[in-house]
Design a protein around this motif. Structure first.
Motif, PDB file in Angstrom:
ATOM      1  N   LEU A   1       0.889  -1.210  -0.024  1.00  0.00           N
ATOM      2  CA  LEU A   1      -0.015  -0.009   0.031  1.00  0.00           C
ATOM      3  C   LEU A   1       0.976   1.235   0.091  1.00  0.00           C
ATOM      4  CD1 LEU A   1      -2.837  -0.897   2.490  1.00  0.00           C
ATOM      5  CD2 LEU A   1      -3.130  -0.857   0.017  1.00  0.00           C
ATOM      6  N   LEU A   2       2.083   1.161   0.667  1.00  0.00           N
ATOM      7  CA  LEU A   2       2.886   2.470   0.850  1.00  0.00           C
ATOM      8  C   LEU A   2       4.275   2.433   0.905  1.00  0.00           C
ATOM      9  CD1 LEU A   2       2.545   5.651   1.571  1.00  0.00           C
ATOM     10  CD2 LEU A   2       2.618   4.725   4.052  1.00  0.00           C
ATOM     11  N   CYS A   3       4.929   1.311   1.577  1.00  0.00           N
ATOM     12  CA  CYS A   3       6.300   1.207   2.051  1.00  0.00           C
ATOM     13  C   CYS A   3       7.165   0.839   0.826  1.00  0.00           C
ATOM     14  CB  CYS A   3       6.240   0.266   3.104  1.00  0.00           C
ATOM     15  SG  CYS A   3       5.421   1.018   4.788  1.00  0.00           S
ATOM     16  N   TYR A   4       6.650   0.094   0.070  1.00  0.00           N
ATOM     17  CA  TYR A   4       7.727  -0.386  -1.084  1.00  0.00           C
ATOM     18  C   TYR A   4       8.340   0.824  -1.825  1.00  0.00           C
ATOM     19  CZ  TYR A   4       9.988  -2.083  -5.251  1.00  0.00           C
ATOM     20  OH  TYR A   4      10.799  -2.290  -6.189  1.00  0.00           O
ATOM     21  N   ARG A   5       7.403   1.780  -2.115  1.00  0.00           N
ATOM     22  CA  ARG A   5       7.787   2.970  -3.066  1.00  0.00           C
ATOM     23  C   ARG A   5       8.236   4.059  -1.994  1.00  0.00           C
ATOM     24  NH1 ARG A   5       3.257   3.514  -8.031  1.00  0.00           N
ATOM     25  NH2 ARG A   5       4.869   4.944  -8.610  1.00  0.00           N
ATOM     26  N   MET A   6       8.268   3.949  -0.763  1.00  0.00           N
ATOM     27  CA  MET A   6       8.966   4.638   0.095  1.00  0.00           C
ATOM     28  C   MET A   6      10.463   4.217   0.196  1.00  0.00           C
ATOM     29  SD  MET A   6       6.378   5.355   3.190  1.00  0.00           S
ATOM     30  CE  MET A   6       7.324   6.637   3.781  1.00  0.00           C
ATOM     31  N   ALA A   7      10.741   2.922  -0.078  1.00  0.00           N
ATOM     32  CA  ALA A   7      11.913   2.577   0.237  1.00  0.00           C
ATOM     33  C   ALA A   7      12.637   2.445  -1.261  1.00  0.00           C
ATOM     34  CB  ALA A   7      11.834   0.961   0.753  1.00  0.00           C
ATOM     35  N   PHE A   8      12.015   2.453  -2.121  1.00  0.00           N
ATOM     36  CA  PHE A   8      12.508   1.735  -3.426  1.00  0.00           C
ATOM     37  C   PHE A   8      11.772   2.824  -4.630  1.00  0.00           C
ATOM     38  CE2 PHE A   8      13.156  -2.035  -0.832  1.00  0.00           C
ATOM     39  CZ  PHE A   8      14.355  -2.195  -1.209  1.00  0.00           C
ATOM     40  N   GLY A   9      11.250   3.739  -4.339  1.00  0.00           N
ATOM     41  CA  GLY A   9      10.458   4.619  -5.418  1.00  0.00           C
ATOM     42  C   GLY A   9      11.187   5.923  -5.676  1.00  0.00           C
ATOM     43  N   ASP A  10      10.485   6.708  -6.401  1.00  0.00           N
ATOM     44  CA  ASP A  10      11.071   7.992  -6.529  1.00  0.00           C
ATOM     45  C   ASP A  10      11.637   8.928  -5.348  1.00  0.00           C
ATOM     46  OD1 ASP A  10      10.524   7.384  -9.261  1.00  0.00           O
ATOM     47  OD2 ASP A  10       8.844   8.283  -9.304  1.00  0.00           O
ATOM     48  N   GLU A  11      12.535   9.422  -5.332  1.00  0.00           N
ATOM     49  CA  GLU A  11      13.049  10.305  -4.388  1.00  0.00           C
ATOM     50  C   GLU A  11      12.119  11.451  -3.620  1.00  0.00           C
ATOM     51  OE1 GLU A  11      16.697  13.344  -3.344  1.00  0.00           O
ATOM     52  OE2 GLU A  11      17.236  11.192  -4.518  1.00  0.00           O
ATOM     53  N   LEU A  12      11.774  11.652  -2.536  1.00  0.00           N
ATOM     54  CA  LEU A  12      10.975  12.597  -1.985  1.00  0.00           C
ATOM     55  C   LEU A  12      12.120  13.402  -1.250  1.00  0.00           C
ATOM     56  CD1 LEU A  12       8.494  14.187  -1.269  1.00  0.00           C
ATOM     57  CD2 LEU A  12       8.133  12.405   0.787  1.00  0.00           C
ATOM     58  N   LEU A  13      12.838  12.753  -0.386  1.00  0.00           N
ATOM     59  CA  LEU A  13      14.099  13.449   0.435  1.00  0.00           C
ATOM     60  C   LEU A  13      15.250  12.620   0.177  1.00  0.00           C
ATOM     61  CD1 LEU A  13      12.286  14.243   3.765  1.00  0.00           C
ATOM     62  CD2 LEU A  13      12.577  15.494   1.965  1.00  0.00           C
ATOM     63  N   PRO A  14      16.322  13.034   0.464  1.00  0.00           N
ATOM     64  CA  PRO A  14      17.785  11.985   0.385  1.00  0.00           C
ATOM     65  C   PRO A  14      17.726  10.754   1.069  1.00  0.00           C
ATOM     66  CG  PRO A  14      18.105  14.425   0.881  1.00  0.00           C
ATOM     67  CD  PRO A  14      16.870  14.275   0.967  1.00  0.00           C
ATOM     68  N   PHE A  15      16.794  10.593   2.204  1.00  0.00           N
ATOM     69  CA  PHE A  15      16.651   9.642   2.811  1.00  0.00           C
ATOM     70  C   PHE A  15      15.339   8.784   2.595  1.00  0.00           C
ATOM     71  CE2 PHE A  15      16.025  13.004   5.468  1.00  0.00           C
ATOM     72  CZ  PHE A  15      14.622  12.665   6.051  1.00  0.00           C
ATOM     73  N   TRP A  16      14.240   9.274   1.680  1.00  0.00           N
ATOM     74  CA  TRP A  16      13.070   8.883   1.792  1.00  0.00           C
ATOM     75  C   TRP A  16      12.567   8.706   0.511  1.00  0.00           C
ATOM     76  CZ3 TRP A  16       9.420  10.766   6.167  1.00  0.00           C
ATOM     77  CH2 TRP A  16       8.614   9.465   6.828  1.00  0.00           C
ATOM     78  N   GLY A  17      11.675   7.816  -0.045  1.00  0.00           N
ATOM     79  CA  GLY A  17      11.208   7.887  -1.437  1.00  0.00           C
ATOM     80  C   GLY A  17       9.645   8.322  -1.078  1.00  0.00           C
ATOM     81  N   LYS A  18       8.977   8.448  -2.303  1.00  0.00           N
ATOM     82  CA  LYS A  18       7.465   9.046  -2.357  1.00  0.00           C
ATOM     83  C   LYS A  18       6.673   7.643  -2.205  1.00  0.00           C
ATOM     84  CE  LYS A  18       8.433  12.768  -5.364  1.00  0.00           C
ATOM     85  NZ  LYS A  18       8.095  13.454  -6.782  1.00  0.00           N
ATOM     86  N   GLY A  19       5.912   7.709  -0.794  1.00  0.00           N
ATOM     87  CA  GLY A  19       5.185   6.461  -0.898  1.00  0.00           C
ATOM     88  C   GLY A  19       3.902   6.382  -1.815  1.00  0.00           C
ATOM     89  N   ALA A  20       3.639   5.449  -2.035  1.00  0.00           N
ATOM     90  CA  ALA A  20       2.541   4.963  -3.078  1.00  0.00           C
ATOM     91  C   ALA A  20       2.196   3.624  -3.324  1.00  0.00           C
ATOM     92  CB  ALA A  20       2.762   5.711  -4.584  1.00  0.00           C
ATOM     93  N   PRO A  21       1.102   3.363  -3.564  1.00  0.00           N
ATOM     94  CA  PRO A  21       0.548   1.713  -3.708  1.00  0.00           C
ATOM     95  C   PRO A  21       1.473   1.249  -4.765  1.00  0.00           C
ATOM     96  CG  PRO A  21      -1.206   3.151  -3.765  1.00  0.00           C
ATOM     97  CD  PRO A  21      -0.286   4.156  -3.756  1.00  0.00           C
TER      98      PRO A  21
END
Length: 239
Positions: free
Chosen positions: A74-94
């Motif tokens: 639902l959220l965490c895969y793309r926070m860990a392996f998606g597009d960059e939001l911050l230098p240490f965090w990705g953009k959360g998305a399903p």
């Protein structure tokens, strides 16, 4: 009347980049990691605590595995392996849509710019994104369950149910993106080949901290469940 999709004359072909052997092995390796959690650590945790804590401890591991799966897609895969939001965090998305899951997988940490600004050719595995999502899920789940081992007999299941999604979102995804997701640690030259930082160090430090802050469990542990413990010993390979 149009012929239903599965019975059309010209069916969609397998994409040229898909290697069935790579895909099969990646899924097999993922399943082997998952088996360490379910039922491996479930049985182990239920067997090394007092009998009155056995069910609670087993369900802590069971719940962690299930909750991580839901949060992951639902959220965490793309926070860990998606597009960059911050230098240490990705953009959360399903990570649930068919268009996303059947595309060719991309390993974000292989995307790197050299000092002259030229982009290195990123590595593209020969299997779909769905396989990579599953593969990374099993590591996220076992990280959470390893952490659970530090609070057996110290935390009840209700508190654990709130802790799991919070730690996964605000701790695991940060470490995973920083190293494996192409975040700032990766660009500093830090390399984690087998999860020494993302999995073992993060779960160890978090577990140590949680055990320190939770009240001490001074009850004797001799009243364990010998049946489950012997079963776990039978499952453990000997050198």
């Amino acid at each position: 009347m149009a012929t239903p999709g599965p019975y059309e004359t010209h069916l969609p072909s397998v994409p040229g980049w898909l290697n069935k052997g790579d895909n099969a092995w990646q899924m097999t390796a993922s399943t082997l990691v998952g088996l360490q959690s379910m039922p491996g650590l479930v049985i182990l945790y239920a067997s090394v605590v007092k009998k009155k804590w056995a069910v609670n401890s087993a369900f802590m591991a069971l719940y962690a595995f299930a909750a991580v799966l839901i949060c992951w897609v639902l959220l965490c895969y793309r926070m860990a392996f998606g597009d960059e939001l911050l230098p240490f965090w990705g953009k959360g998305a399903p990570a649930l849509s068919q268009s996303y899951l059947i595309r060719r997988a991309v390993v974000p940490e292989t995307v790197n710019y050299m000092r002259n600004g030229v982009l290195e050719v990123p590595s593209e595995p020969l299997y779909p994104m769905a396989t990579l999502v599953y593969f990374q899920f099993t590591f996220a789940a076992i990280t959470m369950i390893l952490l659970a081992g530090s609070v057996l007999g110290r935390m009840n299941i209700r508190a654990w149910m709130a802790f799991v999604p919070l730690w996964l979102i605000f701790s695991y995804t940060v470490g995973a993106f920083s190293l494996w997701g192409g975040g700032f640690l990766y660009h500093w030259g830090v390399i984690d080949y087998s999860g020494g930082y993302v999995i073992h160090l993060s779960s160890g430090i978090a577990g140590f901290t949680a055990a320190y802050w939770k009240e001490k469990n001074n009850t004797p542990t001799a009243d364990y469940n010998p049946t489950l413990l012997n079963l776990q010993r039978q499952k453990t390979p000997r050198a």
